[in-house]
Write a protein that holds these residues in place. Structure first.
Motif, PDB file in Angstrom:
ATOM      1  N   GLY A   1      -1.787 -19.642  -0.821  1.00 11.89           N
ATOM      2  CA  GLY A   1      -2.698 -19.297  -1.856  1.00 11.89           C
ATOM      3  C   GLY A   1      -2.103 -18.474  -2.722  1.00 11.89           C
ATOM      4  O   GLY A   1      -3.105 -17.628  -4.020  1.00 11.89           O
ATOM      5  N   ARG A   2      -1.010 -18.215  -3.746  1.00 14.49           N
ATOM      6  CA  ARG A   2      -0.785 -17.709  -4.803  1.00 14.49           C
ATOM      7  C   ARG A   2      -0.170 -18.441  -5.009  1.00 14.49           C
ATOM      8  O   ARG A   2       0.716 -19.153  -5.240  1.00 14.49           O
ATOM      9  CB  ARG A   2      -0.501 -16.012  -4.287  1.00 14.49           C
ATOM     10  CG  ARG A   2      -0.241 -15.644  -5.576  1.00 14.49           C
ATOM     11  CD  ARG A   2       0.973 -14.092  -5.979  1.00 14.49           C
ATOM     12  NE  ARG A   2      -0.106 -13.383  -4.361  1.00 14.49           N
ATOM     13  CZ  ARG A   2       1.129 -11.757  -4.819  1.00 14.49           C
ATOM     14  NH1 ARG A   2       2.092 -11.899  -5.982  1.00 14.49           N
ATOM     15  NH2 ARG A   2       0.950 -11.088  -4.059  1.00 14.49           N
TER      16      ARG A   2
ATOM     17  N   TRP B   1       2.932 -18.846  -7.044  1.00 13.78           N
ATOM     18  CA  TRP B   1       4.931 -18.043  -7.117  1.00 13.78           C
ATOM     19  C   TRP B   1       5.733 -18.725  -8.076  1.00 13.78           C
ATOM     20  O   TRP B   1       6.356 -18.869  -7.944  1.00 13.78           O
ATOM     21  CB  TRP B   1       5.024 -18.007  -5.279  1.00 13.78           C
ATOM     22  CG  TRP B   1       4.332 -17.639  -4.518  1.00 13.78           C
ATOM     23  CD1 TRP B   1       2.852 -17.481  -3.409  1.00 13.78           C
ATOM     24  CD2 TRP B   1       4.083 -15.274  -4.171  1.00 13.78           C
ATOM     25  NE1 TRP B   1       3.051 -16.600  -3.180  1.00 13.78           N
ATOM     26  CE2 TRP B   1       3.707 -15.686  -3.741  1.00 13.78           C
ATOM     27  CE3 TRP B   1       4.855 -14.654  -4.838  1.00 13.78           C
ATOM     28  CZ2 TRP B   1       3.193 -14.041  -3.190  1.00 13.78           C
ATOM     29  CZ3 TRP B   1       5.771 -13.135  -4.719  1.00 13.78           C
ATOM     30  CH2 TRP B   1       4.652 -13.342  -3.679  1.00 13.78           C
TER      31      TRP B   1
ATOM     32  N   THR C   1      -2.348 -14.919   0.183  1.00 16.79           N
ATOM     33  CA  THR C   1      -1.874 -13.803  -1.247  1.00 16.79           C
ATOM     34  C   THR C   1      -0.323 -13.822  -0.673  1.00 16.79           C
ATOM     35  O   THR C   1      -0.217 -12.810  -2.107  1.00 16.79           O
ATOM     36  CB  THR C   1      -3.296 -13.840  -1.695  1.00 16.79           C
ATOM     37  OG1 THR C   1      -3.649 -12.808  -0.833  1.00 16.79           O
ATOM     38  CG2 THR C   1      -4.284 -15.194  -1.734  1.00 16.79           C
ATOM     39  N   LEU C   2      -0.184 -12.797   0.268  1.00 15.03           N
ATOM     40  CA  LEU C   2      -0.099 -12.138   0.358  1.00 15.03           C
ATOM     41  C   LEU C   2       1.877 -12.609   0.244  1.00 15.03           C
ATOM     42  O   LEU C   2       2.534 -13.735  -0.254  1.00 15.03           O
ATOM     43  CB  LEU C   2       0.000 -11.018   1.366  1.00 15.03           C
ATOM     44  CG  LEU C   2      -0.865 -10.680   2.003  1.00 15.03           C
ATOM     45  CD1 LEU C   2      -1.331  -9.863   3.477  1.00 15.03           C
ATOM     46  CD2 LEU C   2      -1.201  -9.329   0.936  1.00 15.03           C
ATOM     47  N   PRO C   3       3.126 -11.312  -0.157  1.00 15.66           N
ATOM     48  CA  PRO C   3       4.215 -11.581  -0.332  1.00 15.66           C
ATOM     49  C   PRO C   3       5.014 -12.520   0.805  1.00 15.66           C
ATOM     50  O   PRO C   3       5.836 -13.076   1.243  1.00 15.66           O
ATOM     51  CB  PRO C   3       4.915 -10.487  -0.540  1.00 15.66           C
ATOM     52  CG  PRO C   3       3.619  -9.823  -0.890  1.00 15.66           C
ATOM     53  CD  PRO C   3       2.609 -10.797  -0.535  1.00 15.66           C
TER      54      PRO C   3
ATOM     55  N   ALA D   1       0.254  -6.478  -2.213  1.00 12.52           N
ATOM     56  CA  ALA D   1       0.987  -7.136  -2.544  1.00 12.52           C
ATOM     57  C   ALA D   1       0.826  -7.798  -4.211  1.00 12.52           C
ATOM     58  O   ALA D   1       1.645  -8.366  -4.485  1.00 12.52           O
ATOM     59  CB  ALA D   1      -0.649  -7.601  -2.300  1.00 12.52           C
ATOM     60  N   LYS D   2       0.622  -6.828  -5.065  1.00  5.47           N
ATOM     61  CA  LYS D   2       1.374  -6.504  -6.267  1.00  5.47           C
ATOM     62  C   LYS D   2       2.576  -6.491  -6.519  1.00  5.47           C
ATOM     63  O   LYS D   2       2.896  -7.391  -7.355  1.00  5.47           O
ATOM     64  CB  LYS D   2       0.414  -5.527  -6.524  1.00  5.47           C
ATOM     65  CG  LYS D   2       0.260  -4.960  -8.667  1.00  5.47           C
ATOM     66  CD  LYS D   2      -0.669  -4.227  -8.844  1.00  5.47           C
ATOM     67  CE  LYS D   2       0.382  -3.550 -10.353  1.00  5.47           C
ATOM     68  NZ  LYS D   2       0.942  -2.894 -10.398  1.00  5.47           N
TER      69      LYS D   2
ATOM     70  N   ALA E   1       5.396  -6.745  -4.087  1.00  2.00           N
ATOM     71  CA  ALA E   1       6.965  -6.960  -3.268  1.00  2.00           C
ATOM     72  C   ALA E   1       6.688  -8.783  -3.779  1.00  2.00           C
ATOM     73  O   ALA E   1       6.367  -9.594  -4.564  1.00  2.00           O
ATOM     74  CB  ALA E   1       6.547  -7.466  -2.036  1.00  2.00           C
TER      75      ALA E   1
END
Lengths: 437, 387
Positions: free
Chosen positions: A268-269, A271, B177-179, B328-329, B331
């Motif tokens: 979703g992101r 990386w 979307t999280l680490p 989220a920002k 890590a």
């Protein structure tokens, strides 16, 4: 027209997450309409009254449920939790509102037929409300009256071939992850072990004979999806003792971007491009991996099986073939002396039917705990009070460095008398001949 | 209402009685593709948030659609789940440990039909009945307890705060979307019927007032020695109390030693301690049960008290969101919340998350307390240290 005004609860109907308030209202409407023409055996308006008492709790910021009384079915000491409302005149529909725990099938797979059968019983004889599932794992049927308890038990055993779960000072309903049924990480058949032990220990589950509750939970691998290390007295966590299997072609496919890392768990992101050295090799907690641009290597003797490389490249990196389980003991919630996680007792045992080796560990622990445990003392507290050494003694397990994170840092060591030459007795006379007073 | 007998005969309870049969055998409930490929799965992918694809060594494929659910669930709702399972999944389904429901299908066409059907179903109040999500680097469903809905010892509600927090976390439930995964759990008192003490974010109900002692009935409904021995801090002693000129047996509570655990109330209903103004929530963060990369960890107290604010607990939801967004920002990829906090240091965690550090955040309970103090000169300078 709703029976009770619920302006506070109504504010929990908005927002995207499924609203339990809307669902209870749906059930209230269903019972009022009674499309199946049932002769409801508990008050028709109990969902309305549950909303009413809940609204009152939201107003008071205090619960309105009293202590459970002793209710249950003949011959069992658990499975039903008595529950009474402390405002029975305002909410007669939930004045008596007992919980019935049903044993869930291992892995929580169901067929629609089976669930409908349970729901038909509960529609007729209960509140029409449930928890799917309770924290321990049971199907929780929420709210019925005392006269219905034997009827429900008769119905679930005769029609659904299903038993009650556990409560009180007994073996609680064991629970597991879905294991090998749908997971490539599972190191043993969690469902078969869970089901077998549940059935082998039915007496311990239904008839309280323990100092306090005792929970089994079965995790298929060190990822611990069923949280056994935190939520069960006896935590069974799958592992393996041989080498991690690596498919080098698929490793290359991950590096080339043909497989997504983590199966796509982070997609979703952005990386950046998958970097096997940065994301796998360098994150290995023991530093036992290397990648030379073409080949991934693992120094397996130094691997602690944390699962990170396997989780990140599930198609290429796999658990070993010589699988089994670790057993850890003693997790519990903060009440009374602080929270505990389970501690490693058996580093590795092969999981083989009929599971005699595992049962021997369990029964040795129970014999000891039933003898030594105080009233309402979890086995984790007994371990702390009487020592890990004592636990090793009663389970006939030899002390090894795997049992500790580090050796003790205080030298207050208890020796047994037979470990000291000549025992604890001194030769006082001889001593005083060597040393004048 | 006319009593409908199941066939049970109260005069002969042992007649035709079935006991000790345990749960149904799990194999009865397997979808065929699961039964066939058990123990022979090759790998899995997360096709999109909430949709897993497991590939068997046989080449067989099963798609799993994970949907969130309130664990407090009605018969009507469960029948709807059954209807969906029959319509799309050959009548099979499963539940997860975290109160999600899973529907399994074998083809992409069936998957599309299932997803469209699930998305179309809403409760009358407007919320989704079957939101798809809860996979990968997400906030999955909250494991929780009974709260005001059914429990006699809660210090907060369960279903209410869970609904409020999940509404706020909904975008993280439906995305990846999280680490790393963020596991939230809620226990409405310190009995903790859930793994709250090892969660990325643990929401825990606590009391703050010592118990009321109902002297006029205590000796009639409780055993004084049991009430005394129930206290972990030795704050309860037997006492003689005079009521209407009569001496009665009761107990006395040393308020300064009480830690409001409620264990005495569990043992003795004449010692209630719930209080609308006293009760509230402790926020604990950084725990985990997985062995991935680092060992399992306990959650740590970062907010010692948040008042109960029904119906939507705005202070709680704001703080949870604040922590998740900073995490989220800040890590790194794969880093769990607790691993991140340990890497940067807890002093930095408090600063970045803009949480007040109070004396309540320092452990003072028995031996373990000492091991949480800092026996080192290694620390970071943050706004907490005044020049």
């Amino acid at each position: 027209m709703a029976k009770h005004q619920t302006p506070l609860l109504d504010q929990l109907e908005t927002g995207p997450w499924p609203s339990f308030v809307s669902d209870i209202k749906q059930e209230a409407a269903h019972r009022a309409a009674n499309p199946d023409g049932l002769d409801y055996q508990t008050p028709v308006d109990c969902p309305d009254d549950l909303l009413g008492v809940l609204e009152l709790s939201f107003k008071d910021k205090e619960t309105h449920w009293k202590h459970g009384g002793i209710v249950g079915v003949f011959g069992y000491g658990g499975g039903v939790i008595g529950r009474y409302c402390d405002q029975p005149e305002m909410f007669p529909g939930v004045a008596h509102f007992h919980t019935v725990r049903l044993a869930q099938p291992s892995g929580k797979y169901y067929t629609a037929d089976y669930l409908r059968g349970i729901m038909d019983i509960w529609d007729l004889r209960g509140s029409g409300l449930t928890n799917m599932h309770g924290s321990t794992g049971d199907i929780v049927l929420l709210g019925t009256t005392t006269p219905q308890l034997e009827e429900i038990f008769f119905d679930v055993t005769h029609k659904m071939n299903t038993d009650l779960g556990g409560s009180g000072g007994n073996l609680r309903t064991p629970a597991d992850c879905l294991g090998q049924s749908r997971c490539e990480f599972a190191c043993y058949d969690t469902q078969d072990l869970c089901h077998t032990l549940t059935n082998d220990y039915q007496d311990e589950l239904h008839r309280p004979a323990f100092p306090y509750k005792f929970k089994f939970k079965f995790d298929g691998c060190p990822n611990g999806c069923v949280a056994s290390i935190a939520r069960s007295d006896f935590s069974v966590i799958g592992t393996w003792k041989d080498d991690i299997r690596i498919d080098q072609d698929r490793v290359k496919a991950y590096v080339a971007g043909e497989f997504k890392p983590g199966g796509g768990s982070h997609s979703g992101r952005d990386w950046g491009k998958f970097d096997i050295v940065k994301e796998v090799v360098d994150r290995c907690p023991t530093g036992c991996m290397s990648y030379d641009g073409a080949k991934l290597s693992i120094d397996n003797a130094n691997c602690t099986r944390c699962m990170h490389c396997i989780n990140t490249m599930p198609a290429a990196v796999k658990i070993g073939k010589e699988t089994g389980t670790s057993i850890l003991l003693g997790a519990k919630a903060p009440i009374l002396d602080g929270a505990q996680m389970s501690s490693l007792l058996v580093p590795f045992v092969v999981v083989e039917k009929p599971y005699d080796e595992i049962k021997e560990v369990i029964e040795n622990i129970w014999d000891w705990w039933m003898e030594e445990g105080k009233n309402r003392e979890r086995v984790g507290e007994t371990m702390k009070r009487l020592s890990f050494q004592k636990l090793l003694e009663v389970t006939n397990i030899k002390a090894m460095p795997q049992h500790v994170k580090e050796p003790r840092s205080n030298p207050y060591i208890f020796f047994k008398e037979e470990e000291v030459p000549g025992g604890f007795a001194h030769d006082e006379k001889a001593y005083r001949q060597r040393h004048m007073r | 209402m006319a009593f409908i007998s199941s066939g049970y005969n109260p005069d002969k309870p042992m007649e035709n009685r079935i006991t000790d049969i345990g749960p149904r055998h799990f194999e009865e409930f397997y979808p065929p593709v699961i039964k066939k490929n058990k123990g022979a799965w090759d790998y899995h992918e997360i096709v999109k948030p909430g949709v897993l694809k497991h590939v068997g060594l046989s080449g067989d494929v099963v798609y799993t659609v994970r949907v969130g659910a309130a664990r407090l669930m009605s018969v009507t709702h469960i029948r709807e789940i059954c209807e969906i399972a029959e319509k799309h999944c050959g009548g099979h389904l499963r539940f997860t440990t975290r109160n999600n429901v899973e529907f399994m299908v074998e083809t992409e066409a069936a998957l599309d039909g299932l997803l469209a059907d699930l998305a179309s179903r809403k409760f009358a109040g407007g919320s989704f009945k079957f939101p798809v999500g809860g996979t990968g680097a997400c906030v999955s469903n909250i494991v929780h307890t009974q709260g005001y809905a059914h429990c006699h010892t809660p210090a907060t509600d369960a279903s209410g705060p869970v609904k409020a927090v999940m509404d706020d976390m909904f975008e993280y439930f439906q995305s990846m979307t999280l680490p790393a995964m963020v596991r939230i759990s809620l226990a409405c008192c310190l009995n903790m019927c859930g793994a709250v003490h090892c969660s990325d974010i643990g929401i825990v109900g606590i009391h703050r007032k010592p118990p009321i002692v109902e002297h006029d009935r205590l000796d009639n409904i409780c055993e004084v020695p049991l009430a005394v021995s129930a206290c972990p801090t030795g704050a309860i002693k037997p006492a003689k109390v005079e009521i209407d000129g009569k001496k009665v047996n009761s107990v006395a509570v040393n308020a300064s030693r009480c830690m409001y655990c409620g264990n005495c109330y569990t043992m003795c209903p004449a010692m209630p301690l719930a209080s609308g103004e006293g009760d509230g929530i402790v926020l604990m963060v950084g725990g985990k049960v997985s062995n991935r990369i680092s060992m399992p960890k306990f959650s740590k107290v970062v907010v010692a008290f948040i008042p109960n604010e029904p119906p939507r607990w705005p202070t709680l939801t704001k703080m949870v969101k604040q922590i998740v967004e900073v995490y989220a920002k800040e890590a790194r990829k794969y880093e769990r919340l607790g691993e991140w906090a340990e890497r940067i240091g807890w002093e930095k965690f408090f600063e970045l998350c803009d949480l007040e550090f109070t004396h309540h955040c320092i452990d003072d309970f028995r031996d373990p307390a000492y091991y949480t103090w800092r026996q080192s000169t290694q620390f970071k300078f943050t706004k907490h240290i005044e020049a």
